[in-house]
Design an enzyme around this catalytic site. Structure first.
Site, PDB file in Angstrom:
ATOM      1  N   TYR A  56       0.818  -1.214   0.000  1.00 24.10           N
ATOM      2  CA  TYR A  56       0.000   0.000   0.000  1.00 24.10           C
ATOM      3  C   TYR A  56       0.855   1.269   0.000  1.00 24.10           C
ATOM      4  O   TYR A  56       0.361   2.355  -0.273  1.00 24.10           O
ATOM      5  CB  TYR A  56      -0.952   0.026   1.208  1.00 24.10           C
ATOM      6  CG  TYR A  56      -2.026  -1.047   1.179  1.00 24.10           C
ATOM      7  CD1 TYR A  56      -2.298  -1.749   0.018  1.00 24.10           C
ATOM      8  CD2 TYR A  56      -2.769  -1.344   2.302  1.00 24.10           C
ATOM      9  CE1 TYR A  56      -3.278  -2.736  -0.015  1.00 24.10           C
ATOM     10  CE2 TYR A  56      -3.750  -2.330   2.284  1.00 24.10           C
ATOM     11  CZ  TYR A  56      -3.989  -3.029   1.114  1.00 24.10           C
ATOM     12  OH  TYR A  56      -4.960  -3.999   1.089  1.00 24.10           O
ATOM     13  N   LYS A  82       3.694 -15.257   2.004  1.00 26.27           N
ATOM     14  CA  LYS A  82       3.616 -15.980   0.726  1.00 26.27           C
ATOM     15  C   LYS A  82       5.071 -16.179   0.284  1.00 26.27           C
ATOM     16  O   LYS A  82       5.487 -15.771  -0.806  1.00 26.27           O
ATOM     17  CB  LYS A  82       2.785 -15.138  -0.269  1.00 26.27           C
ATOM     18  CG  LYS A  82       2.404 -15.836  -1.541  1.00 26.27           C
ATOM     19  CD  LYS A  82       1.335 -16.883  -1.389  1.00 26.27           C
ATOM     20  CE  LYS A  82       1.083 -17.562  -2.724  1.00 26.27           C
ATOM     21  NZ  LYS A  82       0.275 -18.787  -2.620  1.00 26.27           N
ATOM     22  N   ASP A  85      -2.823 -18.132   1.281  1.00 22.13           N
ATOM     23  CA  ASP A  85      -3.963 -18.827   0.666  1.00 22.13           C
ATOM     24  C   ASP A  85      -4.485 -19.916   1.596  1.00 22.13           C
ATOM     25  O   ASP A  85      -5.693 -20.067   1.796  1.00 22.13           O
ATOM     26  CB  ASP A  85      -3.613 -19.385  -0.728  1.00 22.13           C
ATOM     27  CG  ASP A  85      -2.193 -19.916  -0.823  1.00 22.13           C
ATOM     28  OD1 ASP A  85      -1.434 -19.807   0.165  1.00 22.13           O
ATOM     29  OD2 ASP A  85      -1.833 -20.454  -1.880  1.00 22.13           O
ATOM     30  N   ASP A 107      -5.196  -6.999   5.828  1.00 19.67           N
ATOM     31  CA  ASP A 107      -6.409  -6.287   5.426  1.00 19.67           C
ATOM     32  C   ASP A 107      -7.468  -7.309   4.995  1.00 19.67           C
ATOM     33  O   ASP A 107      -8.624  -7.284   5.445  1.00 19.67           O
ATOM     34  CB  ASP A 107      -6.034  -5.360   4.251  1.00 19.67           C
ATOM     35  CG  ASP A 107      -7.117  -4.368   3.915  1.00 19.67           C
ATOM     36  OD1 ASP A 107      -8.108  -4.299   4.662  1.00 19.67           O
ATOM     37  OD2 ASP A 107      -6.975  -3.651   2.908  1.00 19.67           O
ATOM     38  N   ASP A 117     -10.896  -8.941   7.332  1.00 21.53           N
ATOM     39  CA  ASP A 117     -12.287  -8.813   6.872  1.00 21.53           C
ATOM     40  C   ASP A 117     -12.938 -10.191   6.811  1.00 21.53           C
ATOM     41  O   ASP A 117     -14.117 -10.347   7.127  1.00 21.53           O
ATOM     42  CB  ASP A 117     -12.350  -8.142   5.494  1.00 21.53           C
ATOM     43  CG  ASP A 117     -12.648  -6.652   5.622  1.00 21.53           C
ATOM     44  OD1 ASP A 117     -12.257  -6.071   6.658  1.00 21.53           O
ATOM     45  OD2 ASP A 117     -13.266  -6.073   4.710  1.00 21.53           O
TER      46      ASP A 117
END
Ligand code: NAD
Length: 368
Positions: free
Chosen positions: A143, A194, A226, A250, A254
């Site tokens: 970001y 990852k 994942d 993030d 959620d």
């Protein structure tokens, strides 16, 4: 002698304004009924600040909130400002606060209140008793990485690009916070990356392992993002504390929010330390400004009120006030009161302000 604290309240946009009114009620009660003297000033941020000053966060507001002891924010954004250039949008104000105050550690608890176990789309036995904490790195990663942008590369072709970058220092400090936190809970930490395809997270794993050597009492595991997203839905109770990068955190938080039934129940804290080691923190619900329900008086204010609870715990070491708020919320839910987002039978549906008043009643020790 009352301890004086200065709180900056940033209602923001949409339902941010409605839930901030409920947060104010709670702050006023604490000010009047405990040994804390709360000075609470409101400032504009996001779309509200764009409308008045043309910017999502002015230098003056930033200066003022930097001087406060803690910040509490509603939510920013909405369709009205979506056509603005990216750097002028409401969300940039929020990102600027996080960056300027170096709030690098984002705490996102996902707790299932027993009485809400049926509000989740998952089976009650999968989520009943769930109490996990996702610690998301907040000021680095994709970001913020440079270069970024959208470039025209030929007459009818463009490319969009972002950079996922982490330095060892950035990883070290978030890893330390995560290990310290896990040490105080069930001593289990899962680091999500990852590392099989992204070099920046290969470094992430290497540094987390290095810091882990300083915390032999904490059981460390690693998981690819994942798999983590799948495990969170399959068997969330296998986790206690999860630490991960900005973007993965993030998305995973959620996902974790739906385990609890509604985004409207999830508080968060973003914490950093200035050069003299003093804690700086901003507290906010995980949800956004919910333009689809803004102005209807049906928003759930509990994520905001539970964010206040986190504030008293993490910024002011007042676990008593924090627990009092949590217990009152629990008993309101036990008695069946629900805002629309967490209601399954519409029996005891209440409005945003009714829910705030119920918490206030609980604080006053009146019958709920
Ligand atoms: P959102 O979180 O605002 O809403 C998602 C869904 O959840 C909506 O259906 C909404 O009605 C519901 N919801 C959210 N909070 C609720 C609450 N307290 N009570 C009841 N229902 C609730 O996400 P979105 O729709 O993707 O984004 C809307 C705007 O908010 C966008 O402009 C986005 O950029 C912004 N946003 C801001 C923040 C923030 O300020 N921290 C976070 C996320 C999104």
């Amino acid at each position: 002698m009352k301890k004086k604290i200065h709180i900056a309240l940033l209602p923001g946009d949409g339902i941010g304004k409605e839930i901030s009114i409920e947060a104010r009620k709670i702050l006023n009660w604490i000010n009047e009924n405990t040994n804390i003297n709360i000075e609470c000033d409101e400032y504009l941020v996001g779309g509200a600040s764009i409308d008045k000053y043309g910017l999502p966060l002015t230098d003056e507001t930033l200066k003022k909130i930097k001087q406060s002891d803690a910040i509490i924010l509603g939510a920013v954004g909405g369709p009205k400002w979506e056509s603005l250039a990216f750097e002028k949008r409401p969300e940039r104000g929020l990102l600027k606060i996080r960056k300027e105050l170096d709030l690098f550690a984002n705490f996102r608890p996902a707790i299932v209140f027993d009485s809400l176990a049926n509000s989740s789309t998952l089976k009650p036995e999968v989520i009943k008793g769930l109490d996990i904490l996702i610690i998301r790195e907040l000021t680095g990663g994709i970001y913020f990485g440079e270069p970024r942008g959208i470039k025209k590369i030929s007459e009818n072709k463009s490319k969009g690009f972002n950079t996922l970058v982490y330095t060892s220092d950035e990883i070290e400090r978030i890893a330390k916070v995560a290990f310290e936190t896990a040490k105080q809970r069930s001593k289990k930490l899962c680091s999500v990356d990852k590392a099989n395809v992204l070099e920046s997270t290969e470094l992430w794993r290497e540094i987390v392992n290095k810091i882990g050597k300083q915390f032999p009492e904490v059981e460390l595991s690693h998981m690819y993002v994942d798999n983590a997203s799948m495990q969170l839905v399959r068997n969330p109770k296998q986790f206690d504390v999860i630490v991960t990068t900005n973007m993965f955190g993030d998305i995973l938080s959620d996902c974790a929010s739906m385990l609890t039934g509604s985004l409207g129940m999830l508080p968060s804290a973003s914490i950093g330390y200035n050069t003299s080691g003093e804690k700086k923190a901003m507290y906010e619900p995980v949800h956004g400004s919910a333009p689809d329900i803004a102005g209807k008086g049906i928003a759930n204010p509990l994520a905001m009120i539970l964010s206040l609870s986190m504030m008293f715990k993490y910024s002011f070491s007042r676990n008593d006030i924090s627990e009092l708020i949590n217990n009152i919320v629990n008993s309101i839910l036990e008695k069946g009161y629900r805002t629309k987002d967490i209601s399954t039978d519409n029996k005891k549906n209440v409005s945003t302000s009714d829910m705030g008043d119920l918490v206030l009643k609980g604080l006053k020790n009146e019958k709920i």
